[in-house]
Scaffold this active site. Structure first.
Site, PDB file in Angstrom:
ATOM      1  N   CYS A  48       0.724  -1.006  -0.088  1.00 22.18           N
ATOM      2  CA  CYS A  48       0.057  -0.110  -0.043  1.00 22.18           C
ATOM      3  C   CYS A  48       0.947   1.217   0.125  1.00 22.18           C
ATOM      4  CB  CYS A  48      -0.906  -0.073   1.278  1.00 22.18           C
ATOM      5  SG  CYS A  48      -1.739   1.491   1.339  1.00 22.18           S
ATOM      6  N   ASP A  55      -0.343  -5.750   0.753  1.00 26.03           N
ATOM      7  CA  ASP A  55      -1.638  -6.005   0.350  1.00 26.03           C
ATOM      8  C   ASP A  55      -1.663  -7.459  -0.229  1.00 26.03           C
ATOM      9  OD1 ASP A  55      -3.186  -3.820   1.041  1.00 26.03           O
ATOM     10  OD2 ASP A  55      -2.060  -2.797  -0.973  1.00 26.03           O
TER      11      ASP A  55
END
Length: 136
Positions: A48, A55
């Site tokens: 991110c 992620d």
């Protein structure tokens, strides 16, 4: 950063990862017309750009080849390169579609990213080529 702006997203966050260098997708000559290929990649990871946290998700690519099919090892290396890229889900799915279409020139393609829950929310992002026209 000014007081009260700690949680704001910037243009730099929004554009993160869009121009990151990634391995090229290779292709091989297609021998048959009119069929569909579905590729599921359950180990997608990226970073991110705002929080720097990882992620995780599954990327699914569906397409109808014309003259070329994607070579799977190059696709694997391409997707695994996202591990070190700071990029939002939405940008990743759209960039994967863009790079895929540029390499393969399919009749049509759909890239779907199904991302694992974070903070009680999960996201599914879908991009397609050619783009579907919405009502005016």
């Amino acid at each position: 950063m000014k007081r009260g702006q700690e949680g704001r997203y910037t243009k730099r966050h929004a554009e993160s990862g869009l121009a990151a260098p990634l391995p090229l997708l290779e292709t091989w000559p297609n021998q048959f017309p009119g069929y569909e290929i579905t590729i599921e990649i359950p180990e997608y990871t990226a970073i991110c750009p705002k929080t720097q946290l990882p992620d995780f998700g599954t990327i699914t690519i569906r397409y109808m080849p014309q003259k070329a099919c994607v070579e799977l090892k190059s696709l694997k290396l391409y997707i695994h390169a996202y591990r070190n890229v700071g990029i939002f889900y939405e940008n990743a799915v759209n960039r994967i579609l863009q790079d895929f279409v540029k390499a393969c020139r399919p009749e049509w393609a759909i890239v779907t990213g199904t991302f694992t829950a974070r903070g009680g929310l999960s996201s599914t992002i879908r991009a397609q080529y050619p783009q579907e026209r919405r009502g005016s």
